[in-house]
Motif scaffolding. Structure first.
Motif, PDB file in Angstrom:
ATOM      1  N   SER A 229      60.855 -16.902  26.691  1.00 52.79           N
ATOM      2  CA  SER A 229      61.349 -18.199  26.231  1.00 52.79           C
ATOM      3  C   SER A 229      61.099 -18.349  24.732  1.00 52.79           C
ATOM      4  CB  SER A 229      60.673 -19.325  27.007  1.00 52.79           C
ATOM      5  OG  SER A 229      59.277 -19.112  27.085  1.00 52.79           O
ATOM      6  N   LYS A 230      61.738 -19.330  24.127  1.00 54.59           N
ATOM      7  CA  LYS A 230      61.626 -19.538  22.680  1.00 54.59           C
ATOM      8  C   LYS A 230      60.183 -19.800  22.267  1.00 54.59           C
ATOM      9  CE  LYS A 230      63.662 -22.291  18.946  1.00 54.59           C
ATOM     10  NZ  LYS A 230      64.637 -23.375  18.647  1.00 54.59           N
ATOM     11  N   SER A 241      54.876 -16.020  23.302  1.00 53.97           N
ATOM     12  CA  SER A 241      56.288 -15.672  23.476  1.00 53.97           C
ATOM     13  C   SER A 241      56.578 -14.390  22.698  1.00 53.97           C
ATOM     14  CB  SER A 241      57.188 -16.800  22.964  1.00 53.97           C
ATOM     15  OG  SER A 241      57.048 -16.924  21.553  1.00 53.97           O
ATOM     16  N   GLU A 251      64.925 -15.199  22.261  1.00 52.38           N
ATOM     17  CA  GLU A 251      64.924 -16.247  23.288  1.00 52.38           C
ATOM     18  C   GLU A 251      65.846 -15.861  24.427  1.00 52.38           C
ATOM     19  OE1 GLU A 251      65.991 -21.015  23.932  1.00 52.38           O
ATOM     20  OE2 GLU A 251      66.385 -20.044  22.002  1.00 52.38           O
TER      21      GLU A 251
END
Length: 327
Positions: A229-230, A241, A251
């Motif tokens: 995920s971002k 991340s 992302e």
């Protein structure tokens, strides 16, 4: 008191009115009158299956008919999706779609047994991060370690995913492209097949939807290196991340929704989609979805269509730059 002839004729016409309706309209008015099948195009135990069962349980209660979750895995989700696309458009066969079946596959495969237009959107349900994991005893302790080893020994490491065309596969290919590394892809038939090989040290890395891995990570059997995920994902707040780990702008989230065959009557689409959106407001359903590490993403048909269009633009480019192609 007696009824006049005029009143009797009027009453008779009202009783007969439903029989004068076209068969399709009578079916819509009575929907549902028998069990509904929700096809999951992946094996049991994965995020698609778990999400489907949360939705199916409540829909069954709300519609007053059994809702059968039918796992039909194969070909990156295309076998089950094709079955639904070619089913009678009567609302009795629905599909738990994924980012792969609704978006990525059309760019990844030269030929598909169905076209995206053969399915119509009902609702987007939830999304989640993919997680990059290794066995707890792996010498790879961090995402930086992973990149270092992949660059020092090209093609030596293998990463497993639940299948070709899944979000885990595309995340892996995008990661390889963005970092200039060569990691060998091993497609499995669902997450439930990946995890035993990872736990048994027969696989170096897994890139897959978070839910089935979360208990193993929390209990120390697997080590999470990064989420895709971002930003950091709520279910693993201590895990960085990929973007945070040095791959700027990376992302990729997986998502899940419900579709039906095209030409399904609009009243049925509106009814089922409306109920799904109601479910996604219920504390119990929200808790179940968050318990598996996913975030609710309620969208109705039009909004879901627009969302898929944006995803198509993104993943078409990802497939192009990654060079991934399946036939």
């Amino acid at each position: 008191m007696t009824l006049s002839r005029r009143h009797l004729l009027a009453a008779s016409s009202l009783l007969a009115a439903p029989a004068l309706l076209p068969a399709s309209l009578r079916a819509e008015a009575a929907y549902p009158s028998r069990p509904i099948r929700l096809v999951v195009p992946f094996p049991g135990g994965g995020a698609t299956d778990v999400t489907a069962r949360v939705i199916a349980e409540r829909l069954s209660q709300m519609l007053g008919q059994p809702m059968v979750v039918d796992n039909r895995p194969g070909a990156g989700g295309m076998l089950g999706s094709d079955m639904v696309a070619k089913s009678e458009p009567d609302g009795y066969t629905l599909l738990m779609c994924t980012i792969g079946t609704a978006s990525i596959n059309q760019f990844l495969y030269t030929k598909m047994p169905y076209a995206p237009k053969d399915l119509t959107s009902l609702a987007l349900v939830n999304s989640l991060a993919n997680v990059i994991t290794v066995p707890a005893n792996s010498p790879i302790k961090s995402f930086a370690d992973l990149l270092k080893q992949a660059k020092e020994k090209p093609g030596d490491l293998s990463y497993g995913t639940p299948g070709n065309g899944t979000s885990g596969h595309m995340c892996g290919e995008l990661l390889k492209h963005r970092t200039g590394t060569d990691i060998f892809h091993v497609p499995y038939r669902g997450s439930a097949s990946v995890i035993p090989d990872l736990l048994g040290d027969r696989l170096n890395i897994a890139i897959d939807n978070l839910p089935p891995y979360l208990p193993h990570i929390q209990e120390g059997r697997l080590r999470a290196l990064a989420v895709t995920s971002k930003a950091r994902w709520f279910a693993l707040p201590d895990v960085p991340s990929v973007a945070e780990s040095g791959v700027e702008g990376f992302e990729a989230e997986a998502w899940f929704g419900v579709q039906a065959p095209s030409r399904t009557p609009k009243p049925i689409i509106e009814r089922v989609s409306g109920l799904i959106l109601e479910i996604l407001k219920e504390p119990a359903a929200l808790a179940k979805l968050r318990d598996i590490g996913s975030e609710p993403r309620p969208m109705g048909p039009a909004e879901f269509d627009a969302f898929i269009a944006r995803e198509d633009t993104k993943w078409k480019d990802v497939v192009r730059v990654s060079g991934a192609r399946l036939d």
